[in-house]
Every structure is written in structure tokens, then in C-alpha cells.
Motif scaffolding. Structure first.
Motif: not given
Length: 291
Positions: A5-11, A35-47
Motif C-alpha cells: 500500500v505504501l510502495a512508491a515509484r519515481s515519476i 518539513f522535514p518529512d516525506r509522504a510517509l508522514l501520511w502512512r496511517h491516513q493513506i491506509v
């Protein structure tokens, strides 16, 4: 939590390559971190959003995570990230979308919602209010963001912040927690200590909040009013942002305004109040009409 579910790809988008989580089917929701984060800040909400029937798109913004880190300060102006996001959505074939954003991502979100009313259906701003509301929020707000001036001295924060295993940052943002006591703190520090990553993070402040703008009360004055429904979310242990800058953001919204206050939580709302954040987003965005 499934890693798939949290797999990322380069675009590739224009002259930059973004690292992007794109998961699920249904109406799209865009999530922007700060700051100073990445998309995984949202991991709970992504799911949670994916399970509710949404397609969730969460990029690492330029300079953060595994997205490219341009070399020049000017490359980090918010307008570039707005263009990155729109280019990404165009590449993915997404026209209209719901939006939730935190910290610097929220600033990008305010500009995006203001300037592209035909594309943003709803906007949830976490922690950081409208730029004009922040500028006019009074002296307490300026006191809380003193660090922006310190970050503007090239090389200073880069030297001092990593000292003693990032003691300053851990004291300031995580109440003195040890690195291994909080997986998100550990993740942030692992990202920041990579070559050029801290300078790239500082460049967000250097490009968008130079000293000559710091004291002005008229920031964001040229932005159109936000026409879509907006939900502002603020937490009462935020050391950087006052409640006033969020509640006053209603003045710059002509759509329906909703305000939610989360008690006993610091700045990083999506990771330190994950269930409540997901609940609020699902209530605000509603149940998708297509699964």
C-alpha cells in the motif's frame, strides 16, 4: 500495514523526478507533507483513505524524501512545488481532487486551492493556516517562528542542528525524545543526515521566508479567496503555530469553513493523532460514491 500500500515509484515531472505513493482506486485524494518529512508522514491516513475507497496520491516534495534535491535556493519557491504537484496530477490523468496538507505542504495547498479552484474540490489544512492569516496573526506568531530567521543563515543550521545526535531538533520538535523512542523522529533524522538533505530543507525557508518578508503583515495578499470547502485542523501543543493563524484563515475562504482543534498533540498531527486525523478527513471528504 501492508508494505504494498505504501510502495512508491519515481515519476519524472518537468525537470524533476518525484518519489510518489499512488495507491487505491476511486476519487483521488492528494496528500502533501512538510518539513522535514516525506509522504510517509501520511502512512496511517493513506491506509484509511484507501480502505474507504479513495485513490491516494502522496509525493515526496522537492528536496525531501527520495525526490530530487535541486541545488539552488530559488528552486524551492512554493510556486515550483505547486507546478510539481500539478504536473504530477496531469501525468497521472487526475483533473479534480481532494487535498489534505501539513506544514510547508499546507502552504503549497493554500496556494493550490486559491489559484486552481477548478481542480481542488475540498481542502484540509493541518497546522499551517493561510499565508495572510499567518502574517497578520500578531507578535506571538512571529515569536513562535523565530527559527525561520536562524534557518536563513547558510551553513549555520547545517552545522549546529546535527550536533549531539540532533539534540536541538529533538528538544524543539519532539520534546527531547531520543531517536529510537519515536519511529517518525528516527525517519526524519535519517533523511536529514543524507548528503545535502538538510540544506535542501533549509532552502524552503530561505526561498519563501527571507528576513525582509518575516515581519510583514501582508503575506499572501495577492492570493484569490479559496472557493472550495476548507477544514482547518490545529493542535494545542504546537510550538510553532498559534491557534489564531488557523482560525483567522476563515477570512480568506468563501467556501464552507470548518475548524477542528485537537487537544494534547504537538505539531505532527498525522503521526501523533493518526486515528483522529483519519476520522476527520473521512468525515470531511465523505464516503466515495464509487468503489
Amino acid at each position: 500495514m501492508s508494505e504494498d500500500v505504501l510502495a512508491a515509484r519515481s515519476i519524472p515531472v518537468g525537470d524533476i523526478t518525484l518519489n510518489v505513493i499512488d495507491t487505491g482506486d476511486g476519487p483521488p485524494v492528494l496528500l502533501l507533507h512538510g518539513f522535514p518529512d516525506r509522504a510517509l508522514l501520511w502512512r496511517h491516513q493513506i491506509v484509511a483513505l484507501r480502505e474507504a475507497g479513495y485513490r491516494v496520491i502522496a509525493p515526496d516534495l522537492r528536496g525531501f524524501g527520495d525526490t530530487d534535491r535541486p541545488a539552488h535556493v530559488a528552486d524551492y519557491a512554493v510556486s515550483h512545488s505547486v507546478a510539481d504537484v500539478l504536473g504530477l496530477l496531469d501525468t497521472l490523468g487526475v483533473e479534480q481532487f481532494r487535498l489534505a496538507a501539513h506544514d510547508w505542504g499546507a502552504t503549497v495547498g493554500w496556494v493550490l486551492a486559491s489559484t486552481h479552484p477548478d481542480r481542488v474540490l475540498q481542502y484540509a489544512a493541518l497546522s499551517v493556516g493561510h499565508p495572510s492569516a499567518i502574517g497578520a496573526a500578531g507578535f506571538e506568531q512571529k515569536q513562535r517562528t523565530w527559527y525561520m530567521l536562524w534557518f536563513n543563515f547558510p551553513g549555520v543550521a547545517e552545522t549546529q542542528m546535527p550536533a549531539q545526535d540532533w539534540q536541538w531538533y529533538r528538544d524543539w520538535a519532539f520534546d527531547g525524545a531520543s531517536r529510537d523512542s519515536d519511529p517518525d523522529l528516527n525517519r526524519q533524522l535519517n533523511d536529514l543526515q543524507r548528503p545535502d538533505a538538510l540544506t535542501s530543507a533549509m532552502n524552503w525557508y530561505r526561498a519563501n521566508m527571507p528576513p525582509e518578508l518575516y515581519a510583514l503583515a501582508s503575506r499572501g495578499a495577492g492570493l484569490p479567496a479559496v472557493q472550495c470547502p476548507v477544514m482547518g485542523i490545529w493542535s494545542d501543543r504546537d510550538v510553532t503555530m498559534t491557534e489564531r493563524q488557523m482560525t483567522d484563515s476563515a477570512r480568506y475562504v468563501t467556501g464552507r469553513w470548518r475548524y477542528e482543534r485537537i487537544p494534547r498533540v504537538g505539531h505532527y498531527i498525522p503521526i501523533h493523532a493518526p486515528a483522529r486525523t483519519s476520522e476527520l478527513l473521512l468525515d470531511f471528504f465523505g464516503v466515495p460514491t464509487q468503489h
